[in-house]
Design a protein around this motif. Structure first.
Motif, PDB file in Angstrom:
ATOM      1  N   SER A  27      61.380  32.654  37.102  1.00 57.95           N
ATOM      2  CA  SER A  27      61.162  32.342  38.261  1.00 57.95           C
ATOM      3  C   SER A  27      60.536  31.004  38.357  1.00 57.95           C
ATOM      4  N   PRO A  28      60.379  30.317  39.515  1.00 57.91           N
ATOM      5  CA  PRO A  28      59.915  28.778  39.299  1.00 57.91           C
ATOM      6  C   PRO A  28      58.714  28.544  38.436  1.00 57.91           C
ATOM      7  N   LEU A  40      51.447  27.680  41.874  1.00 57.99           N
ATOM      8  CA  LEU A  40      52.250  29.051  41.259  1.00 57.99           C
ATOM      9  C   LEU A  40      52.990  29.566  42.338  1.00 57.99           C
ATOM     10  N   HIS A  41      54.078  29.915  41.983  1.00 56.48           N
ATOM     11  CA  HIS A  41      55.212  30.631  42.975  1.00 56.48           C
ATOM     12  C   HIS A  41      54.317  31.974  43.505  1.00 56.48           C
ATOM     13  N   GLU A  42      54.254  32.328  44.718  1.00 57.58           N
ATOM     14  CA  GLU A  42      53.503  33.424  45.158  1.00 57.58           C
ATOM     15  C   GLU A  42      53.705  34.764  44.662  1.00 57.58           C
ATOM     16  N   GLU A  43      55.079  34.979  44.172  1.00 58.95           N
ATOM     17  CA  GLU A  43      55.282  35.997  43.643  1.00 58.95           C
ATOM     18  C   GLU A  43      54.847  36.240  42.250  1.00 58.95           C
ATOM     19  N   ASP A  44      54.329  35.040  41.358  1.00 56.64           N
ATOM     20  CA  ASP A  44      53.928  35.111  40.369  1.00 56.64           C
ATOM     21  C   ASP A  44      52.387  35.409  40.320  1.00 56.64           C
ATOM     22  N   PHE A 127      48.616  41.683  49.273  1.00 52.12           N
ATOM     23  CA  PHE A 127      49.430  42.116  47.979  1.00 52.12           C
ATOM     24  C   PHE A 127      48.717  43.217  47.317  1.00 52.12           C
ATOM     25  N   GLU A 128      49.519  44.321  46.865  1.00 50.21           N
ATOM     26  CA  GLU A 128      48.798  45.444  46.343  1.00 50.21           C
ATOM     27  C   GLU A 128      48.678  45.158  44.808  1.00 50.21           C
ATOM     28  N   ALA A 129      47.651  45.612  44.345  1.00 50.66           N
ATOM     29  CA  ALA A 129      47.504  45.520  42.743  1.00 50.66           C
ATOM     30  C   ALA A 129      48.610  45.900  41.930  1.00 50.66           C
ATOM     31  N   ARG A 130      49.309  45.102  41.167  1.00 46.76           N
ATOM     32  CA  ARG A 130      50.570  45.430  40.514  1.00 46.76           C
ATOM     33  C   ARG A 130      50.229  45.363  39.281  1.00 46.76           C
ATOM     34  N   SER A 131      50.840  46.397  38.305  1.00 47.93           N
ATOM     35  CA  SER A 131      50.903  46.024  36.834  1.00 47.93           C
ATOM     36  C   SER A 131      52.046  45.198  36.574  1.00 47.93           C
ATOM     37  N   GLY A 132      52.011  44.708  35.351  1.00 52.46           N
ATOM     38  CA  GLY A 132      53.243  43.782  34.943  1.00 52.46           C
ATOM     39  C   GLY A 132      52.429  42.564  34.527  1.00 52.46           C
ATOM     40  N   GLY A 133      53.103  41.408  34.729  1.00 55.41           N
ATOM     41  CA  GLY A 133      52.300  40.100  34.524  1.00 55.41           C
ATOM     42  C   GLY A 133      53.172  38.852  34.298  1.00 55.41           C
TER      43      GLY A 133
END
Length: 133
Positions: A27-28, A40-44, A127-133
């Motif tokens: 991602s960007p 930072l890109h919002e998705e990150d 935004f929901e708390a998401r796992s990943g990272g």
């Protein structure tokens, strides 16, 4: 001695009183404004919030905070409230960081303040708390 932590979108290396975040391509890349802040890109952001939390688990983080005398929230915040750019999908936050090319360095003593700002932004935006990272 440095510590290396790897998450799906971030590699974090701590050394001394600094943490260096390197964004994994896909991602960007983050934008760093020469010691004045980053974007930072919002998705990150959910993954970045998780990365900040991982740094806060390290003994070197606590040692750096104690050395800096920042165990309370007194004084001026190190980071501004995040703000979304109108057209580019990036979220900008002013604060003490340096870097380029998808990597940036933040003082360990400033990690918590940045995490609080990012978490508040994510909560406000739903935004929901998401796992990943």
């Amino acid at each position: 001695m440095s510590t290396l932590t790897e998450l799906p979108r971030w590699t974090i290396r701590t050394s001394g009183d600094q943490a260096t975040f390197t964004h994994v391509p896909g991602s960007p890349a983050p934008r760093v404004m020469g010691g004045r802040g980053l974007a930072l890109h919002e998705e990150d952001l959910p993954g970045f919030a998780k990365a900040l939390g991982e740094v806060m688990k390290l003994p070197t983080y606590w040692t750096a905070r104690a050395r800096a005398g920042r165990l309370t929230l007194d004084g001026e915040p190190a980071w501004s409230e995040p703000r979304r750019g109108p057209a580019d999908g990036f979220v900008h936050v002013d604060g003490p960081c340096h870097g380029s090319g998808g990597s940036f360095t933040v003082g360990l003593a400033d990690i918590r303040a940045l995490r609080v700002r990012i978490a508040a932004y994510l909560h406000q935006r739903g935004f929901e708390a998401r796992s990943g990272g």
